[in-house]
Design an enzyme around this catalytic site. Structure first.
Site, PDB file in Angstrom:
ATOM      1  N   CYS A   1       0.751  -8.078  12.790  1.00 15.76           N
ATOM      2  CA  CYS A   1       0.882  -8.315  14.235  1.00 15.76           C
ATOM      3  C   CYS A   1       0.250  -9.651  14.594  1.00 15.76           C
ATOM      4  O   CYS A   1      -0.157  -9.871  15.727  1.00 15.76           O
ATOM      5  CB  CYS A   1       0.187  -7.221  15.030  1.00 15.76           C
ATOM      6  SG  CYS A   1       1.143  -5.721  15.168  1.00 15.76           S
TER       7      CYS A   1
ATOM      8  N   TYR B   1      -1.938  -3.622  -6.973  1.00 15.60           N
ATOM      9  CA  TYR B   1      -1.752  -4.543  -5.854  1.00 15.60           C
ATOM     10  C   TYR B   1      -2.580  -4.217  -4.619  1.00 15.60           C
ATOM     11  O   TYR B   1      -2.677  -3.056  -4.218  1.00 15.60           O
ATOM     12  CB  TYR B   1      -0.271  -4.568  -5.478  1.00 15.60           C
ATOM     13  CG  TYR B   1       0.101  -5.721  -4.569  1.00 15.60           C
ATOM     14  CD1 TYR B   1      -0.512  -6.965  -4.709  1.00 15.60           C
ATOM     15  CD2 TYR B   1       1.061  -5.574  -3.577  1.00 15.60           C
ATOM     16  CE1 TYR B   1      -0.173  -8.026  -3.886  1.00 15.60           C
ATOM     17  CE2 TYR B   1       1.419  -6.635  -2.749  1.00 15.60           C
ATOM     18  CZ  TYR B   1       0.789  -7.863  -2.909  1.00 15.60           C
ATOM     19  OH  TYR B   1       1.136  -8.913  -2.086  1.00 15.60           O
TER      20      TYR B   1
ATOM     21  N   LYS C   1      -9.576  -1.727   1.998  1.00 17.62           N
ATOM     22  CA  LYS C   1      -9.217  -0.586   2.853  1.00 17.62           C
ATOM     23  C   LYS C   1      -9.966   0.684   2.425  1.00 17.62           C
ATOM     24  O   LYS C   1     -10.414   1.467   3.257  1.00 17.62           O
ATOM     25  CB  LYS C   1      -7.714  -0.344   2.802  1.00 17.62           C
ATOM     26  CG  LYS C   1      -6.880  -1.561   3.125  1.00 17.62           C
ATOM     27  CD  LYS C   1      -7.142  -2.079   4.514  1.00 17.62           C
ATOM     28  CE  LYS C   1      -6.182  -3.210   4.861  1.00 17.62           C
ATOM     29  NZ  LYS C   1      -6.451  -3.755   6.191  1.00 17.62           N
TER      30      LYS C   1
ATOM     31  N   ASP D   1      -9.808  -9.287   9.176  1.00 23.35           N
ATOM     32  CA  ASP D   1      -9.242  -7.944   8.935  1.00 23.35           C
ATOM     33  C   ASP D   1     -10.182  -6.785   9.254  1.00 23.35           C
ATOM     34  O   ASP D   1      -9.738  -5.780   9.770  1.00 23.35           O
ATOM     35  CB  ASP D   1      -8.795  -7.847   7.468  1.00 23.35           C
ATOM     36  CG  ASP D   1      -7.836  -6.681   7.225  1.00 23.35           C
ATOM     37  OD1 ASP D   1      -7.010  -6.399   8.120  1.00 23.35           O
ATOM     38  OD2 ASP D   1      -7.921  -6.047   6.165  1.00 23.35           O
TER      39      ASP D   1
ATOM     40  N   HIS E   1     -10.780  -1.719  11.728  1.00 25.10           N
ATOM     41  CA  HIS E   1      -9.725  -2.612  11.242  1.00 25.10           C
ATOM     42  C   HIS E   1      -9.574  -3.744  12.263  1.00 25.10           C
ATOM     43  O   HIS E   1      -8.601  -3.779  13.013  1.00 25.10           O
ATOM     44  CB  HIS E   1      -8.442  -1.779  11.109  1.00 25.10           C
ATOM     45  CG  HIS E   1      -7.334  -2.475  10.389  1.00 25.10           C
ATOM     46  ND1 HIS E   1      -6.014  -2.111  10.533  1.00 25.10           N
ATOM     47  CD2 HIS E   1      -7.329  -3.494   9.499  1.00 25.10           C
ATOM     48  CE1 HIS E   1      -5.256  -2.875   9.769  1.00 25.10           C
ATOM     49  NE2 HIS E   1      -6.022  -3.720   9.143  1.00 25.10           N
TER      50      HIS E   1
ATOM     51  N   ARG F   1       0.846  -1.191   0.000  1.00 27.94           N
ATOM     52  CA  ARG F   1       0.000   0.000   0.000  1.00 27.94           C
ATOM     53  C   ARG F   1       0.878   1.236   0.000  1.00 27.94           C
ATOM     54  O   ARG F   1       1.892   1.293   0.696  1.00 27.94           O
ATOM     55  CB  ARG F   1      -0.875   0.030   1.261  1.00 27.94           C
ATOM     56  CG  ARG F   1      -2.012  -0.953   1.244  1.00 27.94           C
ATOM     57  CD  ARG F   1      -2.929  -0.758   2.441  1.00 27.94           C
ATOM     58  NE  ARG F   1      -2.355  -1.256   3.677  1.00 27.94           N
ATOM     59  CZ  ARG F   1      -1.810  -0.518   4.617  1.00 27.94           C
ATOM     60  NH1 ARG F   1      -1.757   0.797   4.487  1.00 27.94           N
ATOM     61  NH2 ARG F   1      -1.311  -1.055   5.698  1.00 27.94           N
TER      62      ARG F   1
ATOM     63  N   SER G   1      -1.313  -4.075  10.764  1.00 24.45           N
ATOM     64  CA  SER G   1      -0.950  -5.191   9.890  1.00 24.45           C
ATOM     65  C   SER G   1       0.309  -5.878  10.415  1.00 24.45           C
ATOM     66  O   SER G   1       1.175  -5.238  10.996  1.00 24.45           O
ATOM     67  CB  SER G   1      -0.661  -4.700   8.479  1.00 24.45           C
ATOM     68  OG  SER G   1      -1.288  -3.494   8.241  1.00 24.45           O
TER      69      SER G   1
ATOM     70  N   ARG H   1       1.444 -12.297  -0.442  1.00 24.30           N
ATOM     71  CA  ARG H   1       0.102 -12.572   0.077  1.00 24.30           C
ATOM     72  C   ARG H   1      -0.521 -13.819  -0.502  1.00 24.30           C
ATOM     73  O   ARG H   1      -0.190 -14.243  -1.606  1.00 24.30           O
ATOM     74  CB  ARG H   1      -0.824 -11.401  -0.301  1.00 24.30           C
ATOM     75  CG  ARG H   1      -0.398 -10.063   0.228  1.00 24.30           C
ATOM     76  CD  ARG H   1      -0.823  -9.874   1.646  1.00 24.30           C
ATOM     77  NE  ARG H   1      -0.403  -8.598   2.184  1.00 24.30           N
ATOM     78  CZ  ARG H   1      -1.088  -7.924   3.109  1.00 24.30           C
ATOM     79  NH1 ARG H   1      -2.216  -8.393   3.572  1.00 24.30           N
ATOM     80  NH2 ARG H   1      -0.625  -6.783   3.579  1.00 24.30           N
TER      81      ARG H   1
HETATM   82  C1  OXD Z   1      -3.164  -4.277   5.946  1.00 26.76           C
HETATM   83  C2  OXD Z   1      -3.758  -5.439   5.292  1.00 26.76           C
HETATM   84  O1  OXD Z   1      -2.225  -3.706   5.411  1.00 26.76           O
HETATM   85  O2  OXD Z   1      -4.676  -6.034   5.867  1.00 26.76           O
HETATM   86  O3  OXD Z   1      -3.629  -3.926   7.027  1.00 26.76           O
HETATM   87  O4  OXD Z   1      -3.361  -5.782   4.170  1.00 26.76           O
HETATM   88 MN    MN Z   2      -5.393  -5.034   7.557  1.00 27.87          MN
END
Ligand code: OXD
Ligand code: MN
Length: 643
Positions: free
Chosen positions: A315, A262, A271, A338, A291, A115, A313, A427
């Protein structure tokens, strides 16, 4: 206005799937001659003619702007999926992974791997709608503002003619089960077949969504183009990284994304819609777009409760969402990994849905020991992106075990072991239904009842394993002051500890101060407020070793959380909130755990932490920060000082 070009193949011929590339091309793109004929006769295919006027107008405007060669409205059928796969193989975007069942490998342009937060903007009439007062006219860590003029300019500098020679796909999609009162609809227009295929996995798409639109015409307009590639040799992964931009205009329910193919940059339901626009809608309509993962936990007595949990993300969010509990008699079932959309129902119960339909999980670190459930989910109907490839047509990534000989790395080169074989943000994109522990209620239109909310981050120092907030406002303060080590999911470098309030820092659709006010407004007469907890699985000792084993052992923390939800007296008060009473956390058979260090609250560390939080509030939020947050900070400081 330029007449828009529109065609659609109506019924799928019998031999559709068996035929090769050439057929896919014809099926998806329609022939030029037919195209011209249809335009001359001003004939619309019945499917397009049946679209609601708003959807047609959106297609018309987008086609006039982007000038695609052809337009295809996605119906979500299997035949369509096969044609897309064929097309992407021909274009060099995807290759099959023969070791598994209908699995595919994509390699992106090395400049398009995560991102791009620095190029992600929210547009509104007033900067203050997006940027808290303290950062007026400056860069804000809590939201990039773009003025309407600059928004329009960014679009007109990039989009005219950007789909020339390409097919424009129209994807009607639902975030959440189609027809649920908690769900919302979007229409994404894109020139990327990879995006179409991924949206099939991550959202519900196609005819049923168009049907729902006939009842309620409102939808979020999402326009995406990979752009006209400026880089040579990017045929398989067209993109325009130098000019990538991701724009949101919440007031118009509009998302526009250019240049990247992507993840969150291009799968606009995730998102962009579910969080950035979602948070604005949620505030307007009185609910929460967060989130957060959602899981159901059943204790040995058969009592089941659901929790939602916010982590930045990388974690271990997907690991928690699919946890295999080590505590005997416990069962974890997954609703989502997510995003959670949550709303109080008429009985005052907070109900949550997972607006997504699949998992877009980080591959590295996923293994049969860290997340056996994910490993049992991903080798069917999955698209892998930027992982390494094995000689026998399988995948590999760091953390999966010993690297086999002869790996091809994520850039498509023979792996020389000098850099990671899989990109750290590589991913898997997998349908949720593949998950063996998907919750029976995961598609419930009413949503699942939430008993507790967990907040957490990756904190190597000072932060105890679990702390319960004293009340809702204290929990909101915990969320506002969340910090975590940076991740590979975005373009940040190094292991700096960053502020990431509610794990939403890159995803707020409006002024963070107002967001906090919205959270603070949740307690109302007749509502059953979930308890809020802060957890940290990642605390290390002075030698840099993790103090807590994590993964399935985190069920021990969940056990305490659930017991607290039953109001069991198993807690003690500390300057930070409640922690487990001595021996209240079940550590049976866990071996040697230094509980004292795991739960210690170092005075010096916490005075500094409180200062850092205060500085952040002052420099990033300023007068938009609700007073309650300053009160909470004062209480924290006082408690720590007196400890
Ligand atoms: C993030 C994802 O970046 O879920 O939080 O991909
Ligand atoms: Mn996420």
């Amino acid at each position: 206005m330029k007449i828009f070009k529109m065609l659609h193949f109506k019924t799928v011929p019998e031999d559709y799937i068996r035929k090769t590339a050439e057929f896919a091309q014809v099926a998806l793109n329609c022939s030029r001659a037919a195209h011209q004929t249809a335009l001359r006769g001003n004939k619309l295919s019945p499917q397009i003619a049946a679209l609601t006027p708003k959807v047609r107008a959106f297609i018309e405007r987008s086609a006039a702007l982007c000038e695609p060669e052809h337009v295809h409205v996605c119906d979500g059928s299997e035949a369509e999926a096969s044609a897309l796969l064929q097309l992407m193989q021909n274009q060099g975007t995807l290759k099959p992974l023969p070791k598994y069942d209908n699995c595919w490998l994509a390699r992106t342009d090395p400049a398009d791997v995560a991102r791009v937060e620095s190029r992600t903007f929210i547009c509104s009439e007033r900067e203050r709608d997006v940027v808290p007062a303290a950062r007026a006219g400056q860069k804000s860590a809590l939201g990039n503002y773009i003025a309407p003029n600059d928004y329009d300019k960014a679009v007109t500098e990039r989009f005219p003619g950007c789909m020339r020679g390409r097919t424009m796909y129209v994807i009607p999609f639902s975030m959440g089960p189609v027809g649920s009162p908690l769900s919302k609809i979007g229409v994404e227009i894109t020139d990327s077949p990879y995006v179409v295929y991924s949206m099939r996995v991550m959202t519900r798409i196609g005819a049923s969504v168009l049907e729902a639109l006939r009842k309620d015409e409102h939808f979020v307009r999402c326009l995406h183009s990979v752009g006209r590639s400026q880089t040579p040799g990017t045929a398989g992964w067209p993109c325009d990284p130098a000019r990538t931009i991701i724009l949101h205009r919440p007031a118009d329910s509009e998302i526009v994304s250019y240049g990247s193919g992507y993840g969150g940059n291009s799968l606009l339901g995730k998102k962009c819609f579910a969080l950035r626009l979602g948070s604005v809608l949620a505030r307007r309509e009185g609910w929460l777009a967060e989130h957060m993962l959602i899981v159901g936990i059943t204790d040995p007595r058969g009592r089941k409760r659901y929790i939602a949990a916010a982590f930045p993300s990388a974690c271990g969010k997907t690991n928690l969402a699919m946890m295999t509990p080590s505590l005997p008699g416990y069962k974890v079932e997954c609703v989502g990994d997510d995003i959670a959309w949550m709303k109080f129902d008429g009985d005052g119960v907070l109900r949550a849905i997972n607006p997504e339909n699949g998992f877009f999980g980080v591959a590295p670190g996923t293994s049969s020991s860290t997340n056996p459930i994910a490993m049992a989910s991903v080798f069917k109907n999955t698209v892998f992106t930027n992982v390494a490839e094995t000689k026998d047509g399988g995948v590999w990534w760091e953390g999966m075990g010993t690297a086999p000989e002869g790996l091809t790395d994520w850039k498509g080169k023979q792996w020389d072991r000098k850099a990671p074989a899989a990109h750290p943000n590589s991913r898997f994109c997998t349908p949720a239904e593949n998950c063996p522990i998907i919750d029976s209620e995961w598609e419930s239109a009413a949503g699942v009842p939430i008993s507790a909310i967990l907040l957490g981050g990756r904190r190597p120092e000072g932060v105890p394993l679990v702390v319960e907030a004293r009340d809702w406002a204290h929990g909101v303060f915990m969320g506002a002051s969340m910090r975590s080590e940076a991740t590979a999911a975005a373009e940040h470098a190094g292991k700096v500890v960053m502020h990431d309030p509610f794990a939403m820092r890159p995803f707020f659709g409006y002024n963070f101060g107002e967001y906090l006010r919205h959270w603070l407004s949740m307690p109302q007469a007749g509502r059953q407020m979930p308890k809020i907890f802060h957890v940290n699985w990642f605390r290390k000792d002075s030698e840099g070793k993790f103090l807590w084993p994590g993964f399935g052992e985190n069920s021990r923390v969940l056990d305490w959380v659930l017991r607290r939800c039953e109001e069991e007296d198993c807690h003690v008060e500390t300057p930070l909130g409640y922690i487990p009473k001595e021996n209240a956390l079940n550590t049976k058979d866990l071996g040697n755990i230094n509980m004292k260090e795991l739960f210690s609250i170092p005075k010096e560390f916490w005075l500094q932490e409180a200062d850092a939080i205060g500085k952040y509030f002052k420099e990033e939020v300023g007068e938009d920060l609700p007073n309650e947050m300053w009160d909470q900070l004062m209480t924290l400081k006082k408690n720590v000082q007196n400890s």
